[in-house]
Design a protein around this motif. Structure first.
Motif, PDB file in Angstrom:
ATOM      1  N   LEU A  78       0.838  -1.193   0.000  1.00 14.41           N
ATOM      2  CA  LEU A  78       0.000   0.000   0.000  1.00 14.41           C
ATOM      3  C   LEU A  78       0.873   1.244   0.000  1.00 14.41           C
ATOM      4  O   LEU A  78       1.806   1.358   0.793  1.00 14.41           O
ATOM      5  CB  LEU A  78      -0.907   0.020   1.231  1.00 14.41           C
ATOM      6  CG  LEU A  78      -1.911  -1.116   1.383  1.00 14.41           C
ATOM      7  CD1 LEU A  78      -2.673  -0.956   2.689  1.00 14.41           C
ATOM      8  CD2 LEU A  78      -2.873  -1.162   0.204  1.00 14.41           C
ATOM      9  N   LYS A 115      -3.887   4.827   5.345  1.00 16.04           N
ATOM     10  CA  LYS A 115      -3.286   3.487   5.327  1.00 16.04           C
ATOM     11  C   LYS A 115      -3.439   2.788   6.679  1.00 16.04           C
ATOM     12  O   LYS A 115      -3.820   1.624   6.734  1.00 16.04           O
ATOM     13  CB  LYS A 115      -1.800   3.580   4.950  1.00 16.04           C
ATOM     14  CG  LYS A 115      -1.529   4.150   3.571  1.00 16.04           C
ATOM     15  CD  LYS A 115      -0.068   4.087   3.189  1.00 16.04           C
ATOM     16  CE  LYS A 115       0.842   4.906   4.107  1.00 16.04           C
ATOM     17  NZ  LYS A 115       0.531   6.364   4.073  1.00 16.04           N
ATOM     18  N   LEU A 156       0.022  -7.957   3.638  1.00 15.01           N
ATOM     19  CA  LEU A 156      -0.503  -6.639   3.267  1.00 15.01           C
ATOM     20  C   LEU A 156       0.352  -5.625   4.008  1.00 15.01           C
ATOM     21  O   LEU A 156       0.353  -5.590   5.243  1.00 15.01           O
ATOM     22  CB  LEU A 156      -1.967  -6.533   3.682  1.00 15.01           C
ATOM     23  CG  LEU A 156      -2.682  -5.212   3.423  1.00 15.01           C
ATOM     24  CD1 LEU A 156      -2.748  -4.910   1.924  1.00 15.01           C
ATOM     25  CD2 LEU A 156      -4.087  -5.236   4.023  1.00 15.01           C
ATOM     26  N   ALA A 168       1.910  -1.631   4.394  1.00 14.16           N
ATOM     27  CA  ALA A 168       1.980  -0.203   4.113  1.00 14.16           C
ATOM     28  C   ALA A 168       3.418   0.245   4.322  1.00 14.16           C
ATOM     29  O   ALA A 168       3.963   0.109   5.422  1.00 14.16           O
ATOM     30  CB  ALA A 168       1.046   0.575   5.029  1.00 14.16           C
ATOM     31  N   ASP A 225      -1.838   2.235  -4.813  1.00 10.74           N
ATOM     32  CA  ASP A 225      -1.878   3.589  -4.253  1.00 10.74           C
ATOM     33  C   ASP A 225      -3.302   3.884  -3.803  1.00 10.74           C
ATOM     34  O   ASP A 225      -4.240   3.834  -4.609  1.00 10.74           O
ATOM     35  CB  ASP A 225      -1.429   4.602  -5.307  1.00 10.74           C
ATOM     36  CG  ASP A 225      -1.258   6.010  -4.749  1.00 10.74           C
ATOM     37  OD1 ASP A 225      -1.745   6.284  -3.630  1.00 10.74           O
ATOM     38  OD2 ASP A 225      -0.654   6.844  -5.440  1.00 10.74           O
ATOM     39  N   ILE A 226      -3.470   4.194  -2.518  1.00 11.74           N
ATOM     40  CA  ILE A 226      -4.818   4.426  -1.998  1.00 11.74           C
ATOM     41  C   ILE A 226      -5.301   5.856  -2.225  1.00 11.74           C
ATOM     42  O   ILE A 226      -6.475   6.154  -1.951  1.00 11.74           O
ATOM     43  CB  ILE A 226      -4.906   4.094  -0.497  1.00 11.74           C
ATOM     44  CG1 ILE A 226      -4.147   5.126   0.348  1.00 11.74           C
ATOM     45  CG2 ILE A 226      -4.395   2.692  -0.215  1.00 11.74           C
ATOM     46  CD1 ILE A 226      -4.402   4.973   1.837  1.00 11.74           C
TER      47      ILE A 226
END
Length: 205
Positions: free
Chosen positions: A33, A41, A170, A172, A185-186
């Motif tokens: 992420l 995030k 997962l 970040a 990319d959030i």
């Protein structure tokens, strides 16, 4: 089992941060992420880990399968390195801490009190706990904070080994870990409004 999130809407302190966010994470895969500070995030990872509720959307494949590592190392200062790992191993029904000591080269520190370690050593110990949980899904929030280049390599190697065993991760992070992983990319999913929508998550802060 695949971990997936569908059309999540998330808030922090009652203020929306992400909306319409979805992903899938299959066994053996990692998802990185990206996004600027404050983009959501940490809120996303806390929600996936079950530490706060989503306002909308669905999460599947997370039930009792996640080991979460956040900014705090989660150590007991008056226990030694080996005692900390043994404590967490027994919480998850295990006894063997050898793999965790090996992965982060903690054998020379095994008898040291956790409270006497440097910041980087504490981080290595905190991350090594993932290896004694037996959980197939690792959810990690900026895991390389305080780590030097060598220790970042240890972490990346531990993640690769975890993926090789059929686990998933997962993560970040702002740095390149050298992993074969999808990067998401959030930023495009940031909420357009900052109007409060309630305080349902405040008990989890």
């Amino acid at each position: 089992m695949t971990l997936s999130a569908t059309n999540l809407t998330l808030a922090r302190g009652g203020v929306p941060v992400l909306t319409g966010f979805s992903f899938t994470l299959a066994p053996g895969a990692a998802l990185i992420l990206r996004g600027p500070n404050g983009a959501g995030k940490t809120t996303l990872l806390r929600t996936i880990a079950g530490l706060q509720p989503a306002l909308e959307g669905e999460i599947t494949g997370a039930e009792d399968r996640i080991a979460y590592a956040a900014h705090a190392d989660g150590l007991k200062a008056m226990l030694s390195v080996s005692e900390n790992l043994t404590f967490w191993a027994r919480v998850f029904g295990h006894d063997d801490i050898t793999a965790a000591l090996d992965a982060y080269r903690l054998h020379p520190l095994a008898d040291r009190l956790a409270g006497t370690l440097s910041a980087g050593q504490k981080r290595r110990l905190g991350l090594s706990r993932l290896l004694v949980t037996g959980c197939p899904v690792w959810v990690l929030d900026e895991p390389t904070v305080s780590l030097d280049t060598e220790a970042v390599g240890m972490f990346a190697a531990a993640v690769r080994a975890h993926l090789g065993r059929g686990g998933s991760a997962l993560i970040a992070t702002h740095i390149d870990l050298g992993l074969e992983a999808e990067v998401l990319d959030i930023t495009p999913f940031r909420a357009k409004t900052t109007a409060r929508v309630g305080a349902s998550d405040e008990a989890f802060l």
